[in-house]
Design a protein around this motif. Structure first.
Motif, PDB file in Angstrom:
ATOM      1  N   TYR A  94       0.637 -53.875 -36.469  1.00 54.21           N
ATOM      2  CA  TYR A  94      -0.620 -54.148 -37.161  1.00 54.21           C
ATOM      3  C   TYR A  94      -1.461 -52.882 -37.199  1.00 54.21           C
ATOM      4  O   TYR A  94      -1.405 -52.038 -36.296  1.00 54.21           O
ATOM      5  CB  TYR A  94      -1.375 -55.272 -36.453  1.00 54.21           C
ATOM      6  N   ALA A  95      -2.228 -52.749 -38.254  1.00 51.27           N
ATOM      7  CA  ALA A  95      -3.103 -51.593 -38.431  1.00 51.27           C
ATOM      8  C   ALA A  95      -4.444 -51.855 -37.763  1.00 51.27           C
ATOM      9  O   ALA A  95      -4.726 -52.971 -37.307  1.00 51.27           O
ATOM     10  CB  ALA A  95      -3.295 -51.321 -39.923  1.00 51.27           C
ATOM     11  N   GLY A  96      -5.278 -50.838 -37.718  1.00 52.03           N
ATOM     12  CA  GLY A  96      -6.659 -50.980 -37.282  1.00 52.03           C
ATOM     13  C   GLY A  96      -7.581 -50.941 -38.491  1.00 52.03           C
ATOM     14  O   GLY A  96      -7.182 -50.511 -39.577  1.00 52.03           O
ATOM     15  N   ILE A  97      -8.804 -51.374 -38.320  1.00 52.79           N
ATOM     16  CA  ILE A  97      -9.768 -51.355 -39.435  1.00 52.79           C
ATOM     17  C   ILE A  97      -9.948 -49.934 -39.968  1.00 52.79           C
ATOM     18  O   ILE A  97     -10.040 -49.716 -41.178  1.00 52.79           O
ATOM     19  CB  ILE A  97     -11.128 -51.934 -38.982  1.00 52.79           C
ATOM     20  N   ASP A  98      -9.969 -48.960 -39.078  1.00 52.69           N
ATOM     21  CA  ASP A  98     -10.129 -47.572 -39.507  1.00 52.69           C
ATOM     22  C   ASP A  98      -8.993 -47.131 -40.426  1.00 52.69           C
ATOM     23  O   ASP A  98      -9.190 -46.287 -41.315  1.00 52.69           O
ATOM     24  CB  ASP A  98     -10.203 -46.637 -38.298  1.00 52.69           C
ATOM     25  N   ASP A  99      -7.796 -47.690 -40.218  1.00 52.48           N
ATOM     26  CA  ASP A  99      -6.657 -47.340 -41.075  1.00 52.48           C
ATOM     27  C   ASP A  99      -6.895 -47.763 -42.516  1.00 52.48           C
ATOM     28  O   ASP A  99      -6.477 -47.076 -43.459  1.00 52.48           O
ATOM     29  CB  ASP A  99      -5.380 -48.004 -40.549  1.00 52.48           C
ATOM     30  N   LEU A 100      -7.580 -48.884 -42.699  1.00 51.95           N
ATOM     31  CA  LEU A 100      -7.861 -49.370 -44.046  1.00 51.95           C
ATOM     32  C   LEU A 100      -8.848 -48.443 -44.747  1.00 51.95           C
ATOM     33  O   LEU A 100      -8.686 -48.124 -45.932  1.00 51.95           O
ATOM     34  CB  LEU A 100      -8.408 -50.797 -43.985  1.00 51.95           C
ATOM     35  N   PHE A 101      -9.869 -48.012 -44.016  1.00 49.55           N
ATOM     36  CA  PHE A 101     -10.837 -47.085 -44.597  1.00 49.55           C
ATOM     37  C   PHE A 101     -10.189 -45.722 -44.888  1.00 49.55           C
ATOM     38  O   PHE A 101     -10.494 -45.087 -45.897  1.00 49.55           O
ATOM     39  CB  PHE A 101     -12.027 -46.911 -43.655  1.00 49.55           C
ATOM     40  N   ALA A 102      -9.292 -45.301 -44.012  1.00 48.01           N
ATOM     41  CA  ALA A 102      -8.604 -44.023 -44.226  1.00 48.01           C
ATOM     42  C   ALA A 102      -7.740 -44.079 -45.480  1.00 48.01           C
ATOM     43  O   ALA A 102      -7.649 -43.086 -46.225  1.00 48.01           O
ATOM     44  CB  ALA A 102      -7.748 -43.694 -43.009  1.00 48.01           C
ATOM     45  N   ARG A 103      -7.134 -45.220 -45.715  1.00 49.62           N
ATOM     46  CA  ARG A 103      -6.290 -45.383 -46.907  1.00 49.62           C
ATOM     47  C   ARG A 103      -7.135 -45.268 -48.178  1.00 49.62           C
ATOM     48  O   ARG A 103      -6.715 -44.643 -49.157  1.00 49.62           O
ATOM     49  CB  ARG A 103      -5.602 -46.748 -46.837  1.00 49.62           C
ATOM     50  N   ASP A 178     -19.385 -58.452 -40.212  1.00 53.56           N
ATOM     51  CA  ASP A 178     -20.630 -57.736 -39.897  1.00 53.56           C
ATOM     52  C   ASP A 178     -20.384 -56.241 -39.730  1.00 53.56           C
ATOM     53  O   ASP A 178     -21.188 -55.407 -40.176  1.00 53.56           O
ATOM     54  CB  ASP A 178     -21.265 -58.308 -38.626  1.00 53.56           C
ATOM     55  N   LYS A 179     -19.280 -55.891 -39.105  1.00 55.70           N
ATOM     56  CA  LYS A 179     -18.949 -54.471 -38.916  1.00 55.70           C
ATOM     57  C   LYS A 179     -18.640 -53.793 -40.249  1.00 55.70           C
ATOM     58  O   LYS A 179     -19.013 -52.639 -40.475  1.00 55.70           O
ATOM     59  CB  LYS A 179     -17.756 -54.334 -37.966  1.00 55.70           C
TER      60      LYS A 179
END
Length: 260
Positions: A94-103, A178-179
């Motif tokens: 599984y990815a982290g939330i930061d990975d989605l923003f990095a993409r 919220d984050k």
């Protein structure tokens, strides 16, 4: 205990330690990706062009190849439609939330994220991943509990898209929303009454929540949304399958961002 019983127990124990991907498209995508592939199992009488391509990919991937009878593949996949090919792979990461923003940053685009609130059908998740890959969605967020995870049925239904769309699994969807909002993302849900999907501003950093197949978005999650989107319908049945609704929303975002 007979020798056959011991053999079955041994094979079951070994299989429990492995993740299996099966089907031509899914296995091809795994072999083309970065995930560790421990072994490629090919049906022994499979001699067509697909078999040769898979062997070439496996050699390039430095993956062991084993030709086995169809009955062996049937057992490994619990009778699934394996099409003569199974890959033993490392578990899905599984990815982290930061990975989605990095993409999104790598693509030089505003984030577009799909959030799933309690989907139970692995076929729906697989279909949504397939659509998410098709339109360039930057990732999917799912909850750890009361939600189907990345299973082999999901992988099969996604026809390989599971290898290309990062999926983040979080403890609490409401807190995650919220984050996201703190990072400038506008979060909308889908419901029967709300703003028309066709009038939404898709140029914003955006996340869209798709709810459970029967209950929709949970009341607790609804309280954290910036707004609600409605898919206009004129027929007698005023509801859509979760994967269909998600696909329509994703393609509307894609269409608007492409300037069509």
């Amino acid at each position: 205990m007979s020798r056959d019983q011991k053999k079955n127990i041994k094979e079951k124990t070994q299989n429990d330690d492995k993740d299996f991907v099966f089907g031509l498209h899914s296995v091809k995508e795994v072999l083309k990706g970065d995930r560790d592939v421990n072994k490629l199992f090919l049906q022994s009488d499979l001699k067509d062009r697909n078999a040769q391509e898979l062997k070439q990919l496996a050699r390039k991937h430095k993956t062991l190849i084993s030709e086995v009878p169809k009955s062996k593949l049937d057992t490994m996949t619990n009778g699934g439609n394996h099409q003569g090919v199974v890959a033993a792979v490392a578990a899905y990461q599984y990815a982290g939330i930061d990975d989605l923003f990095a993409r999104a940053e790598e693509a030089d685009e505003d984030p577009f994220i799909l959030i799933l609130d309690g989907l139970e059908d692995p076929h729906n998740l697989g279909s949504l991943l397939r659509t998410a890959d098709a339109i360039g969605c930057h990732g999917v967020i799912i909850p750890e509990r009361r939600q189907v995870g990345l299973t082999q049925t999901v992988a099969k239904t996604s026809t390989g898209a599971i290898e290309h769309v990062p999926v983040a699994r979080v403890v609490n969807i409401s807190q995650t929303i919220d984050k996201l909002k703190q990072r400038g993302v506008w979060v909308f849900g889908t419901d029967m009454s709300g703003q028309s999907l066709f009038t939404m501003d898709a140029s914003l950093p955006l996340a869209v929540v798709i709810g459970n197949e029967g209950k929709g978005i949970s009341p607790g999650v609804k309280k954290h949304l910036d707004g609600v989107l409605t898919i206009p319908m004129t027929g007698h049945v005023q509801s859509l399958n979760a994967s269909v609704a998600g696909a329509l929303v994703m393609y509307e975002v894609f269409r608007k961002r492409q300037g069509h």
